[in-house]
Design an enzyme around this catalytic site. Structure first.
Site, PDB file in Angstrom:
ATOM      1  N   ILE A 149       4.244   2.425  -1.834  1.00  0.00           N
ATOM      2  CA  ILE A 149       3.019   1.852  -2.393  1.00  0.00           C
ATOM      3  C   ILE A 149       1.948   2.930  -2.440  1.00  0.00           C
ATOM      4  CG2 ILE A 149       1.267   0.051  -2.132  1.00  0.00           C
ATOM      5  CD1 ILE A 149       3.306  -1.560  -0.523  1.00  0.00           C
ATOM      6  N   GLU A 167       4.987   1.265   4.272  1.00  0.00           N
ATOM      7  CA  GLU A 167       4.858   0.770   2.899  1.00  0.00           C
ATOM      8  C   GLU A 167       5.990   1.277   2.006  1.00  0.00           C
ATOM      9  OE1 GLU A 167       2.072   4.427   3.079  1.00  0.00           O
ATOM     10  OE2 GLU A 167       2.879   2.901   4.435  1.00  0.00           O
TER      11      GLU A 167
END
Length: 380
Positions: free
Chosen positions: A254, A297
């Site tokens: 991300i 992430e």
């Protein structure tokens, strides 16, 4: 739980009774046929004397009742929905009939002597094979004892033998009751132990499944974790050792997720991770595709027997979908993120391990980050 015990006990008792009575029914049928034949070939035939006629009548009655019982028993066990309580009640009726039939034969025997053998055989057979509940066993055996000794005074041909017959028949009834109680109690104890062991096994299995799931599933996103991926890739590499194929992998990260957490808070960050995990899972429904949360992430996807073009197409699909998604932060705000994806395809040359696939996919991801993020890069 007690109701479950009772239902299981009745089922086990019924199954045991069925096995036992199948054997005894065949024996009874064969024995009665033999006795009728022997009666028929005796000088004067089966009806020469009143006593012989009574014997023939009793043998025919037992033959008929046992034949009907065998038919009903067979029909019961063919049913899908079995009422074991009713079956055991029917078995009690048949057991009582056998005991009283033995009393009648014994009474007929007393006309020619002092023989209690048939009474003994029938009582002990019912005790050993009937698995009767204690109270019902007492009622049946003691009723047979009372019935026999009420009828004996008017039938006995040997004087001053009443006391010994009462003692002997009472002893037989008492021993039969004790045998029946012991076998019934043992059956109940064994059944309860089996149920307890089975329940413990089911509980252990359930706990093991939970632990196994926890070991292979990420708690937050409910995606599989690295341990699962190690197993998945290991299995696929074994297949490729026997035939040619490809493994495509992609590492997803991300973009600027730290800034997202700083702006909206870690709770919103968790919501974002869950939503992205959900979208990745929806895109990875193929049985040859495995997706995991790699950590933080980052996510990792392995595509077995997918070539590079197919993997890139899948990566672009995921990237666009996430870029277009809006995460509801609170009643007033919506958040959005993008992802960068690195793709690597192994064409089956030499040997490869999971760490190699991760390292090369991560290298492609680094290129995607370096070239501006929110993009798919392929390691050439």
């Amino acid at each position: 739980m007690e109701d479950k015990y009772q239902a299981e006990i009745k089922k086990k008792l019924a199954e045991s009774v069925n096995r036992a009575w199948k054997i005894i029914s065949v024996f009874v049928m064969a024995f009665q046929f033999l006795m009728l034949i022997l009666m028929a070939v005796k000088p004067g035939g089966p009806f020469k004397t009143q006593r012989r006629t009574v014997y023939c009548f009793l043998y025919l009655v037992l033959l008929l009742v046992t034949g009907i019982a065998m038919i009903l028993n067979q029909r019961f066990w063919k049913r899908e929905n079995k009422n074991y309580h009713r079956y055991l009640n029917a078995e009690i009726v048949y057991a009582a009939f056998i005991c009283f039939w033995g009393c009648c034969v014994t009474l007929n025997d007393q006309l020619g002597g002092n023989d209690l053998s048939v009474f003994t055989y029938t009582m002990l057979s019912v005790a050993a094979l009937g698995f009767l509940e204690p109270v019902k066993a007492v009622v049946i055996f003691m009723s047979a004892f009372v019935f026999l000794n009420l009828c004996l005074p008017g039938i006995q041909t040997i004087e001053n033998n009443m006391f010994s017959n009462i003692i002997n028949s009472f002893s037989i009834a008492g021993i039969s009751t004790a045998i029946s109680y012991t076998l019934y109690r043992n059956k109940v104890i064994v059944t309860k132990q089996e149920m307890t062991i089975r329940k413990q096994y089911e509980e252990i299995t359930r706990v093991n499944e939970i632990l196994s799931r926890q070991a292979m599933v990420d708690e937050l996103t409910e995606m599989n974790n690295r341990r699962y991926m190690e197993w998945f890739i290991g299995e696929k590499i074994k297949i490729l050792e026997e035939k040619t194929g490809t493994i495509s992998c992609m590492m997803l990260d991300i973009d600027y997720f730290k800034q997202f957490n700083d702006r909206y808070g870690h709770t919103s960050g968790d919501i974002c991770l869950k939503k992205i995990a959900e979208m990745i899972r929806e895109c990875c429904q193929d049985q040859n595709v495995a997706a995991i949360r790699y950590g933080g992430e980052e996510f990792f996807i392995c595509l077995f027997q997918w070539d590079q073009d197919e993997a890139v197409e899948m990566a672009e699909k995921i990237r666009k979908r996430i870029a277009e998604c809006r995460f509801k932060i609170n009643d007033e705000e919506e958040g959005a993120v993008t992802i960068s994806i690195g793709v690597y395809t192994w064409h089956g040359e030499g040997k490869v391990q999971m760490d190699d696939l991760i390292r090369l996919s991560d290298k492609a991801l680094y290129q995607a980050k370096k070239n501006g993020r929110n993009r798919v890069e392929v390691l050439s």
